[in-house]
Design a protein around this motif. Sequence first.
Motif, PDB file in Angstrom:
ATOM      1  N   GLU A   2       0.576  -1.315   0.023  1.00  0.00           N
ATOM      2  CA  GLU A   2       0.044  -0.166  -0.164  1.00  0.00           C
ATOM      3  C   GLU A   2       0.877   1.201   0.050  1.00  0.00           C
ATOM      4  OE1 GLU A   2      -3.578   1.973   2.779  1.00  0.00           O
ATOM      5  OE2 GLU A   2      -2.460   0.463   3.524  1.00  0.00           O
ATOM      6  N   ILE A   3       0.494   2.270  -0.698  1.00  0.00           N
ATOM      7  CA  ILE A   3       1.250   3.320  -0.581  1.00  0.00           C
ATOM      8  C   ILE A   3       0.363   4.480  -0.379  1.00  0.00           C
ATOM      9  CG2 ILE A   3       2.368   5.153  -2.133  1.00  0.00           C
ATOM     10  CD1 ILE A   3       3.773   2.415  -2.324  1.00  0.00           C
ATOM     11  N   ARG A   4       0.897   5.215   0.836  1.00  0.00           N
ATOM     12  CA  ARG A   4       0.159   6.353   1.362  1.00  0.00           C
ATOM     13  C   ARG A   4       0.959   7.743   1.488  1.00  0.00           C
ATOM     14  NH1 ARG A   4      -1.963   2.490   5.941  1.00  0.00           N
ATOM     15  NH2 ARG A   4      -0.158   3.784   7.160  1.00  0.00           N
ATOM     16  N   GLU A   5       0.316   8.831   1.558  1.00  0.00           N
ATOM     17  CA  GLU A   5       1.071  10.238   1.694  1.00  0.00           C
ATOM     18  C   GLU A   5       1.840  10.030   3.076  1.00  0.00           C
ATOM     19  OE1 GLU A   5      -0.968  13.846   0.794  1.00  0.00           O
ATOM     20  OE2 GLU A   5      -2.020  12.756  -0.565  1.00  0.00           O
ATOM     21  N   GLY A  52       9.046   1.593   2.495  1.00  0.00           N
ATOM     22  CA  GLY A  52       9.842   2.585   1.655  1.00  0.00           C
ATOM     23  C   GLY A  52       9.454   3.982   1.549  1.00  0.00           C
ATOM     24  N   LEU A  53      10.183   4.878   1.165  1.00  0.00           N
ATOM     25  CA  LEU A  53      10.061   6.314   1.533  1.00  0.00           C
ATOM     26  C   LEU A  53      10.466   7.070  -0.036  1.00  0.00           C
ATOM     27  CD1 LEU A  53       9.356   8.827   3.223  1.00  0.00           C
ATOM     28  CD2 LEU A  53      11.651   8.690   3.666  1.00  0.00           C
ATOM     29  N   LEU A  54       9.680   7.885  -0.316  1.00  0.00           N
ATOM     30  CA  LEU A  54       9.871   8.787  -1.444  1.00  0.00           C
ATOM     31  C   LEU A  54       9.536  10.200  -1.219  1.00  0.00           C
ATOM     32  CD1 LEU A  54       9.200   8.193  -5.242  1.00  0.00           C
ATOM     33  CD2 LEU A  54       8.730  10.556  -4.103  1.00  0.00           C
ATOM     34  N   GLN A  55      10.381  11.249  -1.071  1.00  0.00           N
ATOM     35  CA  GLN A  55      10.146  12.582  -0.704  1.00  0.00           C
ATOM     36  C   GLN A  55      10.546  13.292  -1.903  1.00  0.00           C
ATOM     37  OE1 GLN A  55      12.284  12.392   3.246  1.00  0.00           O
ATOM     38  NE2 GLN A  55      10.298  13.533   3.700  1.00  0.00           N
ATOM     39  N   TYR A  56       9.669  14.493  -2.184  1.00  0.00           N
ATOM     40  CA  TYR A  56       9.741  15.117  -3.341  1.00  0.00           C
ATOM     41  C   TYR A  56       9.230  16.621  -3.071  1.00  0.00           C
ATOM     42  CZ  TYR A  56       4.622  14.893  -2.919  1.00  0.00           C
ATOM     43  OH  TYR A  56       3.343  15.294  -2.550  1.00  0.00           O
ATOM     44  N   ARG A  57       9.721  17.335  -4.225  1.00  0.00           N
ATOM     45  CA  ARG A  57       9.308  18.884  -4.087  1.00  0.00           C
ATOM     46  C   ARG A  57       8.762  19.281  -5.518  1.00  0.00           C
ATOM     47  NH1 ARG A  57      12.192  23.381  -5.952  1.00  0.00           N
ATOM     48  NH2 ARG A  57      13.889  22.040  -6.969  1.00  0.00           N
ATOM     49  N   ARG A  73      15.508  -4.441  -1.104  1.00  0.00           N
ATOM     50  CA  ARG A  73      15.565  -4.033  -2.330  1.00  0.00           C
ATOM     51  C   ARG A  73      15.014  -5.302  -3.258  1.00  0.00           C
ATOM     52  NH1 ARG A  73      21.933  -1.980  -3.004  1.00  0.00           N
ATOM     53  NH2 ARG A  73      21.246   0.403  -2.167  1.00  0.00           N
ATOM     54  N   ARG A  74      14.727  -5.234  -4.473  1.00  0.00           N
ATOM     55  CA  ARG A  74      14.215  -5.978  -5.486  1.00  0.00           C
ATOM     56  C   ARG A  74      12.799  -6.614  -5.168  1.00  0.00           C
ATOM     57  NH1 ARG A  74      18.590  -5.114  -8.105  1.00  0.00           N
ATOM     58  NH2 ARG A  74      20.682  -5.947  -7.645  1.00  0.00           N
ATOM     59  N   CYS A  75      12.065  -5.964  -4.354  1.00  0.00           N
ATOM     60  CA  CYS A  75      10.737  -6.324  -4.270  1.00  0.00           C
ATOM     61  C   CYS A  75       9.637  -5.339  -4.637  1.00  0.00           C
ATOM     62  CB  CYS A  75      10.449  -7.121  -3.024  1.00  0.00           C
ATOM     63  SG  CYS A  75      10.583  -5.656  -1.672  1.00  0.00           S
ATOM     64  N   GLY A  76      10.032  -4.342  -5.559  1.00  0.00           N
ATOM     65  CA  GLY A  76       9.018  -3.555  -6.213  1.00  0.00           C
ATOM     66  C   GLY A  76       8.653  -2.371  -5.648  1.00  0.00           C
ATOM     67  N   ILE A  77       9.301  -2.160  -4.220  1.00  0.00           N
ATOM     68  CA  ILE A  77       8.972  -1.065  -3.179  1.00  0.00           C
ATOM     69  C   ILE A  77       9.216   0.228  -4.080  1.00  0.00           C
ATOM     70  CG2 ILE A  77       9.458   0.274  -1.254  1.00  0.00           C
ATOM     71  CD1 ILE A  77      10.126  -2.588  -0.025  1.00  0.00           C
ATOM     72  N   GLY A  78      10.532   0.383  -4.565  1.00  0.00           N
ATOM     73  CA  GLY A  78      10.942   1.615  -5.274  1.00  0.00           C
ATOM     74  C   GLY A  78      10.009   1.963  -6.683  1.00  0.00           C
ATOM     75  N   THR A  79       9.692   0.938  -7.390  1.00  0.00           N
ATOM     76  CA  THR A  79       9.105   1.102  -8.470  1.00  0.00           C
ATOM     77  C   THR A  79       7.360   1.539  -8.103  1.00  0.00           C
ATOM     78  OG1 THR A  79      10.104  -0.684  -9.555  1.00  0.00           O
ATOM     79  CG2 THR A  79       7.834  -0.035 -10.542  1.00  0.00           C
ATOM     80  N   ALA A  80       6.876   0.798  -7.269  1.00  0.00           N
ATOM     81  CA  ALA A  80       5.581   1.331  -6.685  1.00  0.00           C
ATOM     82  C   ALA A  80       5.660   2.742  -6.111  1.00  0.00           C
ATOM     83  CB  ALA A  80       5.105   0.480  -5.549  1.00  0.00           C
ATOM     84  N   LEU A  81       6.547   3.223  -5.617  1.00  0.00           N
ATOM     85  CA  LEU A  81       6.730   4.665  -5.007  1.00  0.00           C
ATOM     86  C   LEU A  81       6.671   5.441  -6.291  1.00  0.00           C
ATOM     87  CD1 LEU A  81       8.954   3.970  -2.195  1.00  0.00           C
ATOM     88  CD2 LEU A  81       6.570   5.070  -2.015  1.00  0.00           C
ATOM     89  N   LEU A  82       7.556   5.191  -7.369  1.00  0.00           N
ATOM     90  CA  LEU A  82       7.695   6.009  -8.459  1.00  0.00           C
ATOM     91  C   LEU A  82       6.489   6.050  -9.219  1.00  0.00           C
ATOM     92  CD1 LEU A  82      11.235   4.902 -10.373  1.00  0.00           C
ATOM     93  CD2 LEU A  82      10.368   7.110  -9.006  1.00  0.00           C
ATOM     94  N   ASP A  83       5.843   4.944  -9.484  1.00  0.00           N
ATOM     95  CA  ASP A  83       4.587   4.858 -10.100  1.00  0.00           C
ATOM     96  C   ASP A  83       3.587   5.848  -9.253  1.00  0.00           C
ATOM     97  OD1 ASP A  83       5.517   3.030 -11.907  1.00  0.00           O
ATOM     98  OD2 ASP A  83       4.410   1.464 -11.073  1.00  0.00           O
ATOM     99  N   SER A  84       3.358   5.747  -8.105  1.00  0.00           N
ATOM    100  CA  SER A  84       2.602   6.732  -7.363  1.00  0.00           C
ATOM    101  C   SER A  84       2.809   8.215  -7.597  1.00  0.00           C
ATOM    102  CB  SER A  84       2.435   6.301  -5.939  1.00  0.00           C
ATOM    103  OG  SER A  84       2.010   5.021  -5.751  1.00  0.00           O
ATOM    104  N   ALA A  89       2.206  13.666  -9.443  1.00  0.00           N
ATOM    105  CA  ALA A  89       2.772  14.578 -10.420  1.00  0.00           C
ATOM    106  C   ALA A  89       1.868  14.989 -11.645  1.00  0.00           C
ATOM    107  CB  ALA A  89       4.266  14.377 -11.030  1.00  0.00           C
ATOM    108  N   ARG A  90       1.375  14.182 -12.270  1.00  0.00           N
ATOM    109  CA  ARG A  90       0.502  14.394 -13.768  1.00  0.00           C
ATOM    110  C   ARG A  90      -0.819  15.265 -12.883  1.00  0.00           C
ATOM    111  NH1 ARG A  90       0.116   9.500 -14.489  1.00  0.00           N
ATOM    112  NH2 ARG A  90       1.830   8.656 -15.500  1.00  0.00           N
TER     113      ARG A  90
END
Length: 160
Positions: A2-5, A52-57, A73-84, A89-90
Amino acid sequence: MEIRELEDAHRSWATGLVAERFGSPRIVSRARLHDSSSLPGLVAFIDGKPTGLLQYRIDGAECEIVVLVATTRRCGIGTALLDSLSELAREAGCRRIWLVTTNDNRTAQDFYRKRGWAQSAVYPGAVRDARILKPEIPLIGEQGIPVEDEIEFECVVSRV
């Protein structure tokens, strides 16, 4: 998964994770010092545990990724964060997402390339200047490579 803010309840976890991985909660990119403890972000959860954590500006039509960390690593966390983030961003009207990594971080470079991101610039010697803002940036990376240059990657996103 699950990806949440990123919410206040997980802010101290996020700040600690960034400090552990980057030497402090401060991040430098393109001569700009970021305080990750105050940036918006996305958190990946597996079985209710933050993994996993993704922070942005967001600045106008551009979204900069300041931090991307997966605890495993290598279980889709980074990819899921990028997709979200791409969706976010869109919706915000961004035309591109970008980030910088350093020349020694070949794992990150490969990660972004495999996901279709383009290397858009190299800034020779930029890390020397970044150390003025953040002296704790190491001289040598984990693989024994001198940390010297910033490498910019980008992904163009279409507007909604």
